[in-house]
Write a protein that holds these residues in place. Structure first.
Motif, mmCIF file in Angstrom:
data_model
loop_
_atom_site.group_PDB
_atom_site.id
_atom_site.type_symbol
_atom_site.label_atom_id
_atom_site.label_comp_id
_atom_site.label_asym_id
_atom_site.label_seq_id
_atom_site.Cartn_x
_atom_site.Cartn_y
_atom_site.Cartn_z
ATOM 1 N N TYR A 280 0.840 -1.197 0.000
ATOM 2 C CA TYR A 280 0.000 0.000 0.000
ATOM 3 C C TYR A 280 0.885 1.260 0.000
ATOM 4 C CZ TYR A 280 -3.546 3.352 1.391
ATOM 5 O OH TYR A 280 -4.372 4.438 1.432
ATOM 6 N N MET A 281 1.919 1.228 0.844
ATOM 7 C CA MET A 281 2.789 2.398 0.980
ATOM 8 C C MET A 281 3.602 2.684 -0.291
ATOM 9 S SD MET A 281 1.985 3.460 3.848
ATOM 10 C CE MET A 281 3.139 4.805 4.012
ATOM 11 N N VAL A 282 3.921 1.625 -1.050
ATOM 12 C CA VAL A 282 4.750 1.820 -2.255
ATOM 13 C C VAL A 282 3.916 2.263 -3.460
ATOM 14 C CG1 VAL A 282 4.651 -0.493 -3.357
ATOM 15 C CG2 VAL A 282 6.795 0.783 -3.355
ATOM 16 N N CYS A 283 2.608 2.097 -3.365
ATOM 17 C CA CYS A 283 1.757 2.332 -4.542
ATOM 18 C C CYS A 283 1.711 3.825 -4.900
ATOM 19 C CB CYS A 283 0.339 1.824 -4.257
ATOM 20 S SG CYS A 283 -0.773 2.184 -5.622
ATOM 21 N N PRO A 284 2.086 4.191 -6.135
ATOM 22 C CA PRO A 284 2.115 5.614 -6.491
ATOM 23 C C PRO A 284 0.722 6.224 -6.637
ATOM 24 C CG PRO A 284 2.647 4.289 -8.403
ATOM 25 C CD PRO A 284 2.522 3.328 -7.244
ATOM 26 N N ILE A 285 -0.316 5.367 -6.638
ATOM 27 C CA ILE A 285 -1.680 5.928 -6.698
ATOM 28 C C ILE A 285 -2.301 5.988 -5.296
ATOM 29 C CG2 ILE A 285 -4.036 5.536 -7.560
ATOM 30 C CD1 ILE A 285 -2.912 4.794 -10.219
ATOM 31 N N GLN A 286 -2.133 4.906 -4.532
ATOM 32 C CA GLN A 286 -2.721 4.880 -3.176
ATOM 33 C C GLN A 286 -1.952 5.801 -2.219
ATOM 34 O OE1 GLN A 286 -5.408 2.904 -2.816
ATOM 35 N NE2 GLN A 286 -5.216 1.756 -4.706
ATOM 36 N N SER A 287 -0.629 5.865 -2.346
ATOM 37 C CA SER A 287 0.199 6.737 -1.481
ATOM 38 C C SER A 287 1.018 7.656 -2.385
ATOM 39 C CB SER A 287 1.158 5.893 -0.630
ATOM 40 O OG SER A 287 0.505 4.805 -0.054
ATOM 41 N N PRO A 288 0.354 8.675 -2.944
ATOM 42 C CA PRO A 288 1.019 9.470 -3.999
ATOM 43 C C PRO A 288 2.162 10.365 -3.513
ATOM 44 C CG PRO A 288 -1.167 10.346 -3.505
ATOM 45 C CD PRO A 288 -1.011 9.128 -2.658
ATOM 46 N N VAL A 289 3.051 10.653 -4.444
ATOM 47 C CA VAL A 289 4.161 11.590 -4.207
ATOM 48 C C VAL A 289 3.606 13.016 -4.320
ATOM 49 C CG1 VAL A 289 6.320 12.429 -5.266
ATOM 50 C CG2 VAL A 289 5.807 9.988 -5.282
ATOM 51 N N THR A 290 4.044 13.909 -3.444
ATOM 52 C CA THR A 290 3.576 15.305 -3.548
ATOM 53 C C THR A 290 4.420 16.024 -4.595
ATOM 54 O OG1 THR A 290 3.269 15.158 -1.172
ATOM 55 C CG2 THR A 290 3.039 17.350 -2.137
ATOM 56 N N GLU A 291 3.741 16.734 -5.477
ATOM 57 C CA GLU A 291 4.475 17.483 -6.512
ATOM 58 C C GLU A 291 5.147 18.698 -5.877
ATOM 59 O OE1 GLU A 291 2.040 18.996 -9.699
ATOM 60 O OE2 GLU A 291 3.792 19.524 -10.906
ATOM 61 N N GLU A 292 6.468 18.810 -6.094
ATOM 62 C CA GLU A 292 7.203 19.933 -5.495
ATOM 63 C C GLU A 292 7.900 20.740 -6.571
ATOM 64 O OE1 GLU A 292 9.965 18.656 -2.429
ATOM 65 O OE2 GLU A 292 8.297 17.618 -1.425
ATOM 66 N N GLU A 293 7.644 22.027 -6.560
ATOM 67 C CA GLU A 293 8.269 22.896 -7.552
ATOM 68 C C GLU A 293 9.790 22.878 -7.362
ATOM 69 O OE1 GLU A 293 6.245 26.671 -7.907
ATOM 70 O OE2 GLU A 293 8.004 27.495 -8.954
ATOM 71 N N LYS A 294 10.530 22.821 -8.476
ATOM 72 C CA LYS A 294 11.996 22.826 -8.393
ATOM 73 C C LYS A 294 12.570 23.463 -9.656
ATOM 74 C CE LYS A 294 11.518 17.956 -9.551
ATOM 75 N NZ LYS A 294 11.699 16.595 -9.167
#
Ligand SMILES: Cc1cc2nc3c(=O)[nH]c(=O)nc-3n(C[C@H](O)[C@H](O)[C@H](O)COP(=O)(O)OP(=O)(O)OC[C@H]3O[C@@H](n4cnc5c(N)ncnc54)[C@H](O)[C@@H]3O)c2cc1C
Ligand code: SF4
Ligand code: SF4
Ligand code: SF4
Length: 396
Positions: A51-65
Motif C-alpha cells: 500500500y505504501m509503495v503504490c504511487p496511486i494509493q500513497s502518492p508523491v507530492t508534486e514539489e516545484e523545483k
C-alpha cells in the motif's frame, strides 16, 4: 494490503508485486489484457508495504523545483529518423552506456509483444527506439534495476510517468547512478487490442521485420504506422486510416487509470521528461527540417550535468522551460474516455481482429477521401504549412 476496488486506481506499475517480502502478490491479466495485482492472503503478513509503495494509493507530492529545458536532435540522421521525435532518448542512454551502465526500455519480443528489458550496448538501443503505443510488461524489471544499482552500475530506466513513479517509490532512496526518463504520456492502449491488430495485419503482412507506430515515411509532421518486411516499407497508414492509431487517438482502448491519470504534472521524480516538438519553428526556424525534435525537460542537477555529455551525441539547444511546457495538454490533462470504450473493449475480447476493426474503424468513402486529400497536401508541401497554423491555433 493493496486492494483494487476500482480499476482506475491501478496503473499496473508492479511496485507492489516487487516490494512484497512474502511474494504474495502476482500480476494477473484482466479481460481487457491489462495486468492487476492479486494477493494470496494465505501468504500475506499485513505489513502494508504494498500500500505504501503504490504511487496511486500513497502518492508523491508534486514539489516545484528548478528546471532546464532543451530541444534535442541526435547527430546521427539514421538514429533520428528511427526515433519517434529527435532521438534524445538514444543520446541520453548512450551516455549511460559509455559509463559502463545498463539501459532499460520498452522493446518488442519475437512476437511483437511489448515488454521492458535491458541492454548493455549502444547497438542494442535500437530495440527501444520509436514509441510503442501499448502497455509494456514490466516483469521483474524493478528488482533487476535494484540489483544493478547495488552492484554500483549506472542505470538508465525509461518508461511512462506511472512506471517511473512506481520504480522511484520501490527504490525508496535516491541513487547517484540512476537516470530516470519518462515521456509525456497521452495514455496507454490495451495489449489485447494490440494482439487483435497483429492478428488483423498478419494475413496481408506475415513475419514482419519491424512495426513502427511513428514512422517518418512522409516526414516527422505526418507520421504513420508502418510495417517493414524484407527491409521494405510495405504498409504505411496515418492516424485517419490505420485502425490501431484510430483506436489510440480516439481514446477507445486505454487503461482505465489513464482517464484519471494522477501523473499529469510538470514537476516529476524523473531526471528527464521527453516528448515531441512539432512546433519547433516557434523556437528556432533553423531546427525545422521535418526529421524530428525531442523536447527535454530536465528536473534534477544530475540530469543537468548529464546533458553536458549528451551534447557529444546530439544538438541540444537550451530554451525557456516555461515556453517548453506551455500549451502541452497531454502533460497536464487526462484524455477523455471515448463513450464507445466499454462496448469496444467487450467486443475486443470476443471478436476477431478483422471483425473488431471493421466494425469500429471501417474504411468508409469519407476515410478514403480524407486519406487522398492528406496525401495530396503532403506531396504538394501544403500539409506542413497547415499543421504549423493548426498547432499555433491549438497552442502546441
Ligand atoms: C505511450 C506513449 C504515449 C506518448 N504520448 C505522447 C504525447 O501525448 N505527446 C507527446 O508529445 N509525446 C508523447 N510520447 C512521447 C513521444 O512519443 C516520444 O517517445 C518522445 O518524444 C521521445 O522521443 P525520442 O525520439 O527522444 O525517443 P524514442 O527513440 O522515440 O524513444 C522511445 C522511448 O520511449 C520508451 N517507450 C516506448 N514505448 C513505450 C511503452 N509502451 N511504454 C513505456 N515506454 C515506452 C522507450 O523505452 C524509449 O525510452 C508518448 C510516448 C509513449 C510511449
Ligand atoms: S501487506 Fe505485506 S505481505 Fe501482504 S501483500 Fe502487501 S506487501 Fe505482501
Ligand atoms: S498502481 Fe502499481 S503499486 Fe499500485 S496497485 Fe497497481 S501495480 Fe500495485
Ligand atoms: S496516462 Fe497516466 S496512467 Fe496512463 S500510462 Fe500514462 S502515466 Fe500511466
Amino acid at each position: 494490503m493493496i486492494e483494487i476496488n476500482k480499476k482506475q486506481d491501478c496503473c499496473g506499475c508492479t511496485a507492489c508485486e516487487a516490494i512484497c517480502p512474502k511474494d504474495a502478490i502476482v500480476m494477473k491479466e484482466d479481460n481487457e489484457g491489462f495486468l492487476y495485482p492479486t494477493v494470496d492472503k494465505s501468504r500475506c503478513v499485513e505489513c502494508n508495504a504494498c500500500y505504501m509503495v503504490c504511487p496511486i494509493q500513497s502518492p508523491v507530492t508534486e514539489e516545484e523545483k528548478p528546471q532546464k529545458a532543451y530541444l534535442v536532435q541526435h547527430s546521427d540522421e539514421k538514429v533520428r529518423l528511427d526515433s519517434s521525435a529527435g532521438g534524445a532518448f538514444t543520446a541520453i542512454a548512450t551516455v549511460v552506456l559509455q559509463k559502463g551502465g545498463v539501459v532499460f526500455g520498452a522493446a518488442y519480443d519475437e512476437n511483437f509483444h511489448v515488454q521492458h528489458t535491458y541492454v548493455e550496448t549502444v547497438n542494442e538501443l535500437k530495440r527501444f527506439r520509436n514509441s510503442k503505443y501499448v502497455q509494456s510488461k514490466l516483469g521483474d524489471s524493478f528488482c533487476l534495476v535494484k540489483d544493478f544499482l547495488k552492484k554500483d552500475r549506472w542505470v538508465c530506466f525509461s518508461g511512462t510517468p506511472c512506471q517511473i513513479e512506481g520504480l522511484s517509490k520501490f527504490l525508496r532512496k535516491p541513487y547517484e547512478k540512476l537516470i530516470l526518463v519518462d515521456v509525456v504520456c497521452h495514455g496507454i492502449p490495451s495489449p489485447l487490442v494490440w494482439n487483435k491488430y497483429l492478428e488483423y495485419q498478419e494475413k496481408s503482412f506475415p513475419n514482419p521485420d519491424n512495426i513502427r507506430f511513428r514512422d517518418k515515411f512522409y516526414g516527422y509532421k505526418y507520421s504513420t504506422m508502418s510495417i517493414i518486411q524484407d527491409g521494405k516499407n510495405v504498409y504505411h497508414a496515418g492516424s485517419q486510416l490505420d485502425p490501431m492509431l484510430r483506436a489510440f487517438f480516439s481514446d477507445t482502448c486505454d487503461r482505465p487509470s489513464c482517464y484519471m491519470c494522477p501523473f499529469k504534472k510538470r514537476y516529476r521524480v524523473s531526471d528527464f521528461t521527453i516528448w515531441d516538438c512539432f512546433s519547433v519553428y516557434d523556437f528556432d526556424k533553423k531546427l525545422d527540417d521535418d526529421k524530428g525534435t525531442t523536447r527535454v525537460l530536465c528536473h534534477s542537477p544530475k540530469g543537468a550535468d548529464l546533458i553536458q555529455e549528451v551534447k557529444e551525441y546530439a544538438k541540444c539547444e537550451e530554451v525557456s522551460s516555461d515556453k517548453l511546457v506551455a500549451g502541452v495538454k497531454e502533460m497536464f490533462e487526462s484524455v477523455p474516455m471515448n463513450p464507445k470504450r466499454t462496448v469496444f473493449m467487450t467486443d475486443a475480447a470476443n471478436l476477431s481482429g478483422k471483425e473488431l476493426f471493421e466494425k469500429y474503424y471501417p474504411v468508409t468513402n469519407k476515410v478514403k477521401v480524407k486519406t487522398a486529400i492528406r496525401k495530396m497536401l503532403l506531396v504538394t508541401g501544403i500539409y506542413g504549412t497547415m499543421k504549423k497554423y493548426l498547432n499555433r491555433v491549438r497552442g502546441r
